[in-house]
Write an enzyme that holds these catalytic residues in place. Structure first.
Site, PDB file in Angstrom:
ATOM      1  N   TRP A  30       0.826  -1.196   0.000  1.00 59.46           N
ATOM      2  CA  TRP A  30       0.000   0.000   0.000  1.00 59.46           C
ATOM      3  C   TRP A  30       0.868   1.256   0.000  1.00 59.46           C
ATOM      4  O   TRP A  30       0.841   2.062   0.912  1.00 59.46           O
ATOM      5  CB  TRP A  30      -0.959   0.017   1.191  1.00 59.46           C
ATOM      6  CG  TRP A  30      -1.610  -1.285   1.450  1.00 59.46           C
ATOM      7  CD1 TRP A  30      -1.679  -2.359   0.610  1.00 59.46           C
ATOM      8  CD2 TRP A  30      -2.284  -1.691   2.643  1.00 59.46           C
ATOM      9  NE1 TRP A  30      -2.352  -3.386   1.205  1.00 59.46           N
ATOM     10  CE2 TRP A  30      -2.751  -3.013   2.448  1.00 59.46           C
ATOM     11  CE3 TRP A  30      -2.547  -1.063   3.853  1.00 59.46           C
ATOM     12  CZ2 TRP A  30      -3.452  -3.702   3.423  1.00 59.46           C
ATOM     13  CZ3 TRP A  30      -3.254  -1.739   4.815  1.00 59.46           C
ATOM     14  CH2 TRP A  30      -3.692  -3.035   4.601  1.00 59.46           C
ATOM     15  N   ASP A  31       1.630   1.447  -1.071  1.00 57.53           N
ATOM     16  CA  ASP A  31       2.608   2.524  -1.141  1.00 57.53           C
ATOM     17  C   ASP A  31       1.963   3.836  -1.590  1.00 57.53           C
ATOM     18  O   ASP A  31       1.035   4.288  -0.962  1.00 57.53           O
ATOM     19  CB  ASP A  31       3.745   2.078  -2.076  1.00 57.53           C
ATOM     20  CG  ASP A  31       4.959   2.963  -1.974  1.00 57.53           C
ATOM     21  OD1 ASP A  31       5.071   3.691  -0.998  1.00 57.53           O
ATOM     22  OD2 ASP A  31       5.793   2.903  -2.872  1.00 57.53           O
ATOM     23  N   GLU A  71      -9.393 -13.371   1.185  1.00 59.01           N
ATOM     24  CA  GLU A  71      -8.753 -13.711  -0.086  1.00 59.01           C
ATOM     25  C   GLU A  71      -9.129 -15.088  -0.624  1.00 59.01           C
ATOM     26  O   GLU A  71      -8.579 -15.522  -1.639  1.00 59.01           O
ATOM     27  CB  GLU A  71      -7.233 -13.596   0.070  1.00 59.01           C
ATOM     28  CG  GLU A  71      -6.786 -12.163   0.307  1.00 59.01           C
ATOM     29  CD  GLU A  71      -5.314 -12.054   0.655  1.00 59.01           C
ATOM     30  OE1 GLU A  71      -4.720 -11.000   0.370  1.00 59.01           O
ATOM     31  OE2 GLU A  71      -4.756 -13.021   1.233  1.00 59.01           O
ATOM     32  N   LYS A 126     -11.372 -16.660   4.781  1.00 56.78           N
ATOM     33  CA  LYS A 126      -9.964 -16.783   5.191  1.00 56.78           C
ATOM     34  C   LYS A 126      -9.658 -16.031   6.475  1.00 56.78           C
ATOM     35  O   LYS A 126      -8.912 -16.509   7.322  1.00 56.78           O
ATOM     36  CB  LYS A 126      -9.052 -16.274   4.068  1.00 56.78           C
ATOM     37  CG  LYS A 126      -7.569 -16.329   4.411  1.00 56.78           C
ATOM     38  CD  LYS A 126      -6.702 -15.763   3.294  1.00 56.78           C
ATOM     39  CE  LYS A 126      -5.227 -15.788   3.685  1.00 56.78           C
ATOM     40  NZ  LYS A 126      -4.361 -15.196   2.641  1.00 56.78           N
ATOM     41  N   GLN A 127     -10.239 -14.819   6.609  1.00 54.35           N
ATOM     42  CA  GLN A 127      -9.774 -13.923   7.666  1.00 54.35           C
ATOM     43  C   GLN A 127     -10.844 -12.880   7.989  1.00 54.35           C
ATOM     44  O   GLN A 127     -11.919 -12.870   7.407  1.00 54.35           O
ATOM     45  CB  GLN A 127      -8.495 -13.238   7.215  1.00 54.35           C
ATOM     46  CG  GLN A 127      -8.667 -12.386   5.972  1.00 54.35           C
ATOM     47  CD  GLN A 127      -7.375 -12.214   5.206  1.00 54.35           C
ATOM     48  OE1 GLN A 127      -7.021 -13.043   4.394  1.00 54.35           O
ATOM     49  NE2 GLN A 127      -6.661 -11.136   5.479  1.00 54.35           N
TER      50      GLN A 127
END
Length: 532
Positions: free
Chosen positions: A296-297, A385, A453-454
């Site tokens: 996340w740049d 994901e 998944k999360q």
């Protein structure tokens, strides 16, 4: 009996898995103790899709031993309060201490020292053997030896393959104190310290300047003191104290240490900080901790993973294409910063450009649905994901809505005209909700009971603070807790814990928090949970 210091993790043995060894890092340099490589901020090798932190040979990969008769005891400690790894060997008549640290304010420096102290009863010399396998080679760098500088060795070179065709190949310059095979405290001495210094920079001029500065501070006795003072200042501004078991305090110190040690120290710094990657600077070679990529740049459409250029370098294209919620996640961080500091200057000097660009991105990404009379975001991967190419991920749409809310409010604060499109999309973006069962489906067409998944939907409550009553919050937690993969990322369970605390159910919260602790490994509290 004095209480055990929760900030110091000590063991009589080292872990068999080298990934669990302690790390010493700062914002510019990082290594795992007893590892033959180190990494430097922004120094990557390989083309996009294969780019990774360049392996730099490490002069601080030194182990010590003592050849002596009689009983010896050993301890290995990570002192997170002082950002220092300490190996101690002790007999009845002497103590030997090996100390390794990445300087917390002079970030171009790595250092280690060997100290021998003996009692008056020990009249014989004490010799400490130093074992190093340093070789001036790297699979990622074209390295050359330069002339020695102030009694130290000099190595320089550049990476082999640029991230993009025709792009730059980062350079590295390395100066280090040669390490002898042994050091000896003579029979008529009671204490002596040997200091070893490594300096790394991107130019010959800078590396020589930093090495000379570090060497001068060693001569005056202040190098380590300045390091510990910098750490004390850092902890003063962000330490978290809790009542409870020692393991809880240790977990907090460990998590904060691994985060803070990879962040720029308080005050100015003389290099371009490229961001924190999973695993920090101590890791990130090929096939390790996302190859050292920064998540996340910069930009309006943020890359899922970036390296030196800021462009997308994720080896698997689908994440960069579809997991677009990261754009809102970055703006959420900006928003939280503003609410805490009320600092408009940051946004007047460039921060607004990011907030504006992300708002524009969301407006370009939505699609009007005439049947439902609202805006959809189609073809995405949610935080979960296990699913891809879904429509209207509830988390993605809510974070987009929140981005637009903040952009509108901030624009007003800065007296900047706000496009009407932002207000229209913010108002009419779809937020999936099942009115019959009163819960948030993860996306359009999600079937209750399907494994995820999360943490995903549960993030609506925290950190997004999306408005909902306690019944809906409880339904979301009950819906997704039993179907979340138990082997998924450890960060998941803390989000469930927060939700149960909101609903005043501490026992259920404690159960989820315990799942997080199970991923903190001994003896140095490295987090091996799921994502890392």
């Amino acid at each position: 009996m004095a209480a055990e210091d929760p900030a110091v993790f000590t063991s009589s043995t080292l872990p068999s898995d080298p990934r669990l060894l302690a790390t010493v890092t700062n914002a510019y340099l990082g290594t795992r103790v007893y590892r033959d490589i180190l990494h430097a901020n922004g120094v990557y090798n390989g083309a996009a899709g294969d780019t990774h932190r360049a392996d730099i040979p490490s002069p601080v990969n030194v182990r010590m031993s003592v050849s002596a008769e009689g009983s010896l005891s050993e301890t290995f400690s990570l002192d997170t309060r002082r950002g220092t790894y300490i190996h101690t060997i002790q007999s009845s008549h002497y103590t030997v201490t090996h100390r390794i640290y990445a300087h917390h304010s002079l970030v171009h420096l790595l250092a280690f020292s060997i100290t021998i102290q003996k009692s008056a009863l020990q009249t014989e010399p004490v010799t400490v053997n130093l074992h190093t396998q340093f070789t001036p080679k790297s699979p990622d760098l074209d390295l050359h030896r330069g002339a020695d500088f102030e009694g130290a060795h000099y190595l320089y070179g550049k990476t082999l393959i640029p991230e993009v065709e025709g792009g730059p190949k980062p350079t590295i310059h390395l100066i280090w104190t040669p390490v002898p095979q042994s050091v000896t405290l003579s029979g008529d001495e009671t204490e002596k310290t040997w200091e070893f210094l490594t300096a790394i920079a991107k130019s010959e001029e800078d590396v020589k300047k930093y090495f000379h500065e570090g060497k001068s501070l060693i001569a005056s006795g202040f190098l380590y003191e300045y390091h510990t003072q910098a750490w004390a200042k850092t902890w003063q501004g962000c330490c978290v104290y809790v009542d409870g078991p020692l393991s809880l305090s240790q977990a907090i110190y460990g998590c904060l240490y691994y985060l803070l040690s990879a962040s720029p120290p308080i005050g100015s710094y003389d290099f371009q900080f490229s961001g924190i990657s999973p695993g920090g600077l101590s890791n990130g070679t090929q096939n390790e901790d996302y190859w050292g990529h920064v998540f996340w740049d910069q930009g309006g459409k943020f890359p899922w993973e970036s390296a030196a250029t800021g462009q997308e370098v994720c080896p698997e294209k689908i994440y960069g294409d579809q997991e677009i919620h990261i754009n809102g996640d970055v703006v959420l961080a900006f928003e939280q910063y503003y609410h805490i500091t009320q600092d408009l200057k940051l946004f007047q000097e460039g921060g607004w450009d990011v907030v504006h660009a992300v708002a524009q991105y969301w407006c370009s990404r939505v699609k009007w649905n005439p049947e439902e009379q609202n805006y959809h975001i189609n073809g995405v991967m949610p935080p979960d994901e296990y699913h891809q190419d879904v429509d209207n991920s509830v988390y993605t749409n809510v974070i987009a809505q929140r981005s637009l809310n903040f952009a509108i409010d901030l624009g007003s604060q800065l007296c900047i005209p706000i496009p009407e499109e932002w207000k229209e999309v913010r108002k009419k973006i779809k937020v999936p909700f099942d009115k019959t069962r009163r819960f948030h489906p993860e996306y359009d067409g999600y079937c209750p009971g399907e494994q995820v998944k999360q943490a995903d939907v549960v993030l609506l409550g925290f950190p997004l603070l999306h408005p909902m009553d306690s019944e809906v919050r409880r339904n979301d937690l009950n819906m997704y807790e039993p179907v979340t993969d138990p082997t998924g990322p450890a960060m998941t369970w803390s989000m469930f814990a927060v939700g149960w605390l909101e609903l005043k159910e501490p026992e259920r919260a404690q159960h989820q928090l315990s799942k997080c602790f199970s991923n903190i490994t001994e003896p140095f509290k490295a987090d091996m949970g799921g994502e890392l």
